[in-house]
Write an enzyme that holds these catalytic residues in place. Structure first.
Site, PDB file in Angstrom:
ATOM      1  N   ASP A 176      -5.930  -5.870   5.778  1.00 39.95           N
ATOM      2  CA  ASP A 176      -7.041  -5.525   5.145  1.00 39.95           C
ATOM      3  C   ASP A 176      -7.849  -6.231   4.782  1.00 39.95           C
ATOM      4  O   ASP A 176      -9.108  -6.336   5.296  1.00 39.95           O
ATOM      5  CB  ASP A 176      -6.421  -4.858   3.769  1.00 39.95           C
ATOM      6  CG  ASP A 176      -7.471  -3.787   2.836  1.00 39.95           C
ATOM      7  OD1 ASP A 176      -8.357  -3.712   3.433  1.00 39.95           O
ATOM      8  OD2 ASP A 176      -7.294  -3.598   1.980  1.00 39.95           O
TER       9      ASP A 176
ATOM     10  N   LYS B  46       2.946 -14.234   6.356  1.00 37.55           N
ATOM     11  CA  LYS B  46       3.476 -14.940   5.119  1.00 37.55           C
ATOM     12  C   LYS B  46       4.699 -15.454   4.967  1.00 37.55           C
ATOM     13  O   LYS B  46       5.208 -15.435   3.723  1.00 37.55           O
ATOM     14  CB  LYS B  46       2.679 -14.383   3.877  1.00 37.55           C
ATOM     15  CG  LYS B  46       2.638 -15.483   2.842  1.00 37.55           C
ATOM     16  CD  LYS B  46       1.312 -16.743   2.974  1.00 37.55           C
ATOM     17  CE  LYS B  46       1.396 -17.784   1.963  1.00 37.55           C
ATOM     18  NZ  LYS B  46       0.726 -18.841   2.202  1.00 37.55           N
TER      19      LYS B  46
ATOM     20  N   ASP C 169      -2.803 -17.558   5.855  1.00 34.51           N
ATOM     21  CA  ASP C 169      -3.797 -18.245   5.202  1.00 34.51           C
ATOM     22  C   ASP C 169      -4.569 -19.264   6.403  1.00 34.51           C
ATOM     23  O   ASP C 169      -6.020 -19.265   6.408  1.00 34.51           O
ATOM     24  CB  ASP C 169      -3.396 -18.941   4.034  1.00 34.51           C
ATOM     25  CG  ASP C 169      -2.105 -19.412   4.201  1.00 34.51           C
ATOM     26  OD1 ASP C 169      -1.373 -19.171   5.116  1.00 34.51           O
ATOM     27  OD2 ASP C 169      -1.725 -20.434   3.179  1.00 34.51           O
TER      28      ASP C 169
ATOM     29  N   ASP D   8     -11.705  -7.324   6.984  1.00 35.11           N
ATOM     30  CA  ASP D   8     -12.862  -7.362   6.533  1.00 35.11           C
ATOM     31  C   ASP D   8     -13.666  -8.808   6.648  1.00 35.11           C
ATOM     32  O   ASP D   8     -14.906  -8.988   7.137  1.00 35.11           O
ATOM     33  CB  ASP D   8     -13.010  -7.104   5.213  1.00 35.11           C
ATOM     34  CG  ASP D   8     -12.859  -5.656   4.720  1.00 35.11           C
ATOM     35  OD1 ASP D   8     -12.484  -4.712   5.408  1.00 35.11           O
ATOM     36  OD2 ASP D   8     -13.423  -5.335   3.614  1.00 35.11           O
TER      37      ASP D   8
ATOM     38  N   TYR E  60       0.806  -0.959  -0.084  1.00 35.10           N
ATOM     39  CA  TYR E  60      -0.222  -0.035   0.144  1.00 35.10           C
ATOM     40  C   TYR E  60       0.961   1.253  -0.012  1.00 35.10           C
ATOM     41  O   TYR E  60       0.534   2.323  -0.022  1.00 35.10           O
ATOM     42  CB  TYR E  60      -1.069   0.008   0.973  1.00 35.10           C
ATOM     43  CG  TYR E  60      -1.904  -1.043   0.983  1.00 35.10           C
ATOM     44  CD1 TYR E  60      -1.503  -2.365   0.773  1.00 35.10           C
ATOM     45  CD2 TYR E  60      -3.353  -0.887   1.405  1.00 35.10           C
ATOM     46  CE1 TYR E  60      -2.474  -3.238   0.562  1.00 35.10           C
ATOM     47  CE2 TYR E  60      -4.333  -1.764   1.078  1.00 35.10           C
ATOM     48  CZ  TYR E  60      -4.026  -3.078   0.789  1.00 35.10           C
ATOM     49  OH  TYR E  60      -5.076  -4.191   0.906  1.00 35.10           O
TER      50      TYR E  60
END
Ligand code: NAP
Length: 490
Positions: free
Chosen positions: A241, A184, A217, A245, A137
């Site tokens: 992000d 990750k 994940d 959500d 970002y």
């Protein structure tokens, strides 16, 4: 919540209010009415940002007066902002977060009474702490060829440290027990691996907190399978992000999800939802998300009593199910924003058993010095360069030409990869080829003289036959490779 002093006159705090676009003004009005009725000692300073600012020709969507207001007050409550099509490339939301270095995005994920979800009754109550200014970002993107785009994933050690410390401080302030670092690192060992490594190191300094690391994940999977296990989770920007959500979806969706953006000097509180243009101006919007964001804001400015009062009144309203807006009411029973607001106001002073018993304390944020952060290395070596070339030829032909180009230079060609997988000198499997190759050149022997001149010489040699568009130095810091290997590279 942090040790910056918000603008206070006597016991009152001045807060920048950005109503925003679409349903923004409606949910802002509702929130301000409820806070006033609850006796919040807040003076609002209205400021503009979003669609109207873009239309006035302000390229960032955030006028200077708005930035000055936030800088002066240190606290803002913000409605949703739109970036109208055809105006500007950057979102005003992201600009505000980045200009004020609000590096911590806090998203509480808590079951709300009366909100029907497949997870209702499980007592979900955790917080997603998302790094808010780094990672992909940073928005540093380039088309490297007409058909290949690149986005730079920038992760800094200090960025990881401050977000992990923020997560730990929040956990302690809310009496929480555990911090989970989601990452990750198994794939991105240097970037995501930095979050994991720094997280593990920093959290050792908080003996009152349990800590764990989890691959992101699996973390997404665990949030759905067993969300009760989480207390505070912390992660890099894009992972946060997406997972925040997902987590909001467990407890009623974006329409009821609050958030805070925290930095050393400023904090901005906002609903997670957008401007909901379909219902804008109709008096139908649900102000719950902005109201819960305002509750977070009240705690930030130290008004824990009013925060508690508003939170309980909202919970009682949701629990009793009377006068709810259409998005959360029983079918056919929805009311407008004002009727819902009036009901919450009528319920001020009532207590709900559904609000998790929690002693909130101010979050202590470490103040980071206003200097350019610099990390030294005891030793540095330059061992080679990766040169990215655009070519429609096959890897064998590219290998022959690049190896020949390097003859007589200070470098040898070690390998060529296509999107991270080695395709020369050997190509295993069925790597699909595109016109974008990374050629790894190593110094034949450690450079003694002018390494830049050697690199320039190499680029000139390559440039006679190939279009090159990007170069990356291959360095070793303190004896360790500061670059990753390609898949299949020996
Ligand atoms: P959205 O505005 O969140 O709306 C999606 C749908 O969710 C709405 O159509 C509405 O559903 C429902 N909804 C959202 N908030 C609600 C509320 N408070 N009360 C009742 N229903 C609500 O998402 P979007 O349509 O993707 O985005 C619209 C604009 O907002 C875009 O320009 C986007 O860039 C911007 N945006 C801004 C922010 C921000 O400022 N932080 C965040 C996200 C999006 P129904 O139509 O079914 O009633």
């Amino acid at each position: 919540m942090n040790d910056a002093t918000p603008a206070q006159t006597a016991a009152r705090t001045r807060v920048t209010a950005i109503a925003g676009d679409g349903i923004g003004p409606e949910v802002m009005r509702a929130t301000q009415q409820i806070l006033a009725a609850a006796g919040a000692q807040v003076d609002w300073e209205d400021a503009l940002a979003g669609a109207e600012a873009f239309r006035k020709g302000i390229a960032t969507g955030a006028p200077k007066e708005t930035l000055d207001s936030i800088a002066r007050n240190g606290v803002a409550l913000k409605g949703p902002l739109e970036t109208p099509v055809g105006f500007g490339e950057k979102s005003a939301n992201v600009t505000l977060r980045k200009v004020f270095e609000m590096y911590g995005n806090i998203r509480p994920v808590r079951e709300l009474p009366g909100i029907r979800t497949p997870f209702a009754g499980r007592g979900i109550d955790f917080v997603v702490v998302r790094e808010n200014v780094e990672d992909l970002y940073a928005g540093i993107e380039h088309m490297q060829t007409p058909g290949v785009a690149q986005c730079l994933k920038l992760i800094t050690e200090v960025g990881c440290e401050r977000i992990v410390r923020l997560a730990a401080s929040l956990a302690l302030a809310e009496g929480r027990k555990k911090v989970t670092v989601a990452h990750k690192a198994n794939i991105m060992k240097l970037t995501e691996g930095m979050m994991k490594r720094v997280g593990e190191q920093v959290l050792k300094e908080y003996p009152d907190l349990q800590h764990e690391s989890m691959i992101v994940d699996n973390c997404a999977h665990q949030m759905v399978i067993r969300p009760e296990q989480f207390d505070v989770t912390v992660m890099t920007n894009m992972n946060g992000d997406i997972l925040s959500d997902l987590a909001a979806g467990l407890v009623g969706g974006l329409g009821v999800a609050p958030s805070a953006n925290l930095g050393d000097a400023c904090a901005m509180f906002e609903a997670v939802h957008g401007s909901a243009p379909q219902i804008a101006g109709k008096g139908l919007a649900n102000p719950t998300a902005l109201l819960l964001s305002a509750v977070m804001m009240l705690r930030h400015i130290g008004d824990f009593a009013t925060a508690r009062k508003v939170e309980h009144a909202l919970y009682v309203t949701l629990e009793e199910g009377k006068d709810l807006t259409g998005d959360i009411a029983a079918p056919g029973q929805g009311v407008g924003t004002q009727a819902f607001t009036d009901r919450v106001i009528a319920n001020l002073g009532r207590e709900s058993a559904a609000v998790p018993a929690r002693e909130y304390r101010p979050i202590t944020l470490q103040r980071w010095p206003a200097i350019t952060w610099y990390k030294a290395a005891a030793t540095r070596e330059l061992v080679g360069v990766d040169v990215f070339v655009e070519s429609e030829r096959d890897p064998r032909a590219i290998g022959i030409t690049l190896a020949a180009a390097a003859e007589g230079s200070a470098f040898t060609l070690k390998m060529i990869s296509s999107r991270g997988t080695q395709v020369w000198p050997e190509q295993g499997g069925n790597t699909f080829l595109v016109d974008h190759f990374r050629a790894r050149f190593l110094f034949r022997e450690p450079p003694k003289g002018d390494a830049v001149a050697e690199i320039t010489d190499l680029l000139n040699r390559i440039g006679r036959q190939h279009r090159w568009m990007h170069l990356e130095k291959l360095q070793r810091f303190d004896g360790a490779d500061a670059f990753s290997k390609a898949q299949g590279e020996g």
